[in-house]
Motif scaffolding. Sequence first.
Motif, PDB file in Angstrom:
ATOM      1  N   THR A 159     -19.989 -30.175  -0.789  1.00  0.00           N
ATOM      2  CA  THR A 159     -20.062 -28.913  -0.041  1.00  0.00           C
ATOM      3  C   THR A 159     -18.669 -28.313   0.072  1.00  0.00           C
ATOM      4  O   THR A 159     -17.792 -28.876   0.730  1.00  0.00           O
ATOM      5  CB  THR A 159     -20.676 -29.148   1.352  1.00  0.00           C
ATOM      6  N   MET A 160     -18.462 -27.168  -0.551  1.00  0.00           N
ATOM      7  CA  MET A 160     -17.116 -26.639  -0.743  1.00  0.00           C
ATOM      8  C   MET A 160     -16.733 -25.518   0.224  1.00  0.00           C
ATOM      9  O   MET A 160     -15.621 -25.029   0.186  1.00  0.00           O
ATOM     10  CB  MET A 160     -16.966 -26.135  -2.186  1.00  0.00           C
ATOM     11  N   HIS A 161     -17.623 -25.073   1.075  1.00  0.00           N
ATOM     12  CA  HIS A 161     -17.300 -23.947   1.963  1.00  0.00           C
ATOM     13  C   HIS A 161     -16.135 -24.322   2.880  1.00  0.00           C
ATOM     14  O   HIS A 161     -16.117 -25.394   3.477  1.00  0.00           O
ATOM     15  CB  HIS A 161     -18.532 -23.577   2.795  1.00  0.00           C
ATOM     16  N   SER A 162     -15.160 -23.429   2.995  1.00  0.00           N
ATOM     17  CA  SER A 162     -13.938 -23.735   3.742  1.00  0.00           C
ATOM     18  C   SER A 162     -13.972 -23.275   5.194  1.00  0.00           C
ATOM     19  O   SER A 162     -12.977 -23.401   5.914  1.00  0.00           O
ATOM     20  CB  SER A 162     -12.729 -23.088   3.047  1.00  0.00           C
ATOM     21  N   THR A 192     -12.942 -40.616  -0.986  1.00  0.00           N
ATOM     22  CA  THR A 192     -13.311 -39.207  -0.891  1.00  0.00           C
ATOM     23  C   THR A 192     -12.177 -38.269  -1.301  1.00  0.00           C
ATOM     24  O   THR A 192     -10.990 -38.592  -1.148  1.00  0.00           O
ATOM     25  CB  THR A 192     -13.745 -38.858   0.549  1.00  0.00           C
ATOM     26  N   THR A 193     -12.559 -37.115  -1.795  1.00  0.00           N
ATOM     27  CA  THR A 193     -11.594 -36.059  -2.112  1.00  0.00           C
ATOM     28  C   THR A 193     -11.681 -34.916  -1.103  1.00  0.00           C
ATOM     29  O   THR A 193     -11.212 -33.804  -1.366  1.00  0.00           O
ATOM     30  CB  THR A 193     -11.834 -35.506  -3.521  1.00  0.00           C
ATOM     31  N   LEU A 194     -12.267 -35.174   0.053  1.00  0.00           N
ATOM     32  CA  LEU A 194     -12.325 -34.156   1.104  1.00  0.00           C
ATOM     33  C   LEU A 194     -10.924 -33.650   1.436  1.00  0.00           C
ATOM     34  O   LEU A 194      -9.948 -34.393   1.365  1.00  0.00           O
ATOM     35  CB  LEU A 194     -12.919 -34.751   2.384  1.00  0.00           C
ATOM     36  N   THR A 198     -10.662 -31.933   7.163  1.00  0.00           N
ATOM     37  CA  THR A 198     -12.013 -32.466   7.377  1.00  0.00           C
ATOM     38  C   THR A 198     -11.997 -33.989   7.430  1.00  0.00           C
ATOM     39  O   THR A 198     -12.656 -34.607   8.285  1.00  0.00           O
ATOM     40  CB  THR A 198     -12.958 -31.992   6.258  1.00  0.00           C
ATOM     41  N   TYR A 199     -11.265 -34.597   6.532  1.00  0.00           N
ATOM     42  CA  TYR A 199     -11.148 -36.063   6.493  1.00  0.00           C
ATOM     43  C   TYR A 199     -10.616 -36.601   7.824  1.00  0.00           C
ATOM     44  O   TYR A 199     -11.191 -37.518   8.413  1.00  0.00           O
ATOM     45  CB  TYR A 199     -10.225 -36.447   5.339  1.00  0.00           C
ATOM     46  N   ASN A 200      -9.519 -36.032   8.309  1.00  0.00           N
ATOM     47  CA  ASN A 200      -8.934 -36.521   9.562  1.00  0.00           C
ATOM     48  C   ASN A 200      -9.846 -36.255  10.755  1.00  0.00           C
ATOM     49  O   ASN A 200      -9.903 -37.065  11.691  1.00  0.00           O
ATOM     50  CB  ASN A 200      -7.565 -35.887   9.790  1.00  0.00           C
TER      51      ASN A 200
END
Length: 233
Positions: A159-162, A192-194, A198-200
Motif C-alpha cells: 500500500t503506497m499511499h503517503s 520490510t521496506t516500509l 510508518t515503520y517506527n
Amino acid sequence: MNIRAELLKLAEPDYQVFASRLLPGTPHILGVRLPYLRKMAQKIVKEEATSFLSEREMVYFEEVMLRGMVIGYLKNLPLERHLYYIKEFVPLIDNWSVCDSFCSGLKVVGRHPEYFWSEVTAYLKSTNEFEVRFGVVMLLNYYVNNRYVEQVLGLLEETMHSGYYVRMAIAWAISVCYVNYPQLTLRYLQKTTLDTFTYNKALQKIRESLKTDSDTRALMKQMKRNEKTATPS
C-alpha cells in the motif's frame, strides 16, 4: 423522527469544542456524544432504515456518522445489498473518526470475510486517503487471523499511499498483527521496506500495547530506525 432536529437538541457546545480539537479541519460538528448517536441509529434501524438511507442531504458530521452506524446495525439483508450500502457510504468518509467507527460497526464483514475480501482490498489501491484508510482498518478489524494474516502483511507492504492517516492506520494494523502473530510479524518487520515514519510508528504502537511484555518493548526500541531517514509526510 426528525433526525436533524433531534441532533440539534442533543448537541453540547463544550463537547463540540472537544470533538473539533480531535478532528482538525472537519467542518459542521455539532457536538453529539457517540452513545446518543448509537441509540438513535438503533431506533432508526427498527423504524425507518430504508427511508433514512435514501436521504441524500447531510450537512453535519453527526449525520454522516449516524448513517454509518445505521448501515452497521442492519440485519437480515442480502449480502449484495449490504455491500451496496457500504460502497455508497465509503466516499463520504473524510476523517479518521467516521472511518474507524464505520469499520468497527461492520460486523457483517467478520461473519462473511471471503465475500467481502476483494471489495475491501480494492480500496487499498485508491488515490483517496480515507478510502485507503478504510481498507486498512477493515483488514485489522476482520482479517488478522490464521487464514488471512500473511496476505494482510503483504498488502500493507504494497500500500503506497503517503497520506498521514493511511500511514498511521498501517502502523496500527502491523501492531495488531504483532500482538496476534508475533513471530510472523517480527520476521516481516525485519525485512520490510516500509518508510521510516510508518515503520517506527508500528514499533511504537507495539510498545504501547497492553499485551506487550517488557522484553518485546526493549526489542522494539532496539529496532527503531534513525528518524532522519523518514519520508516527509
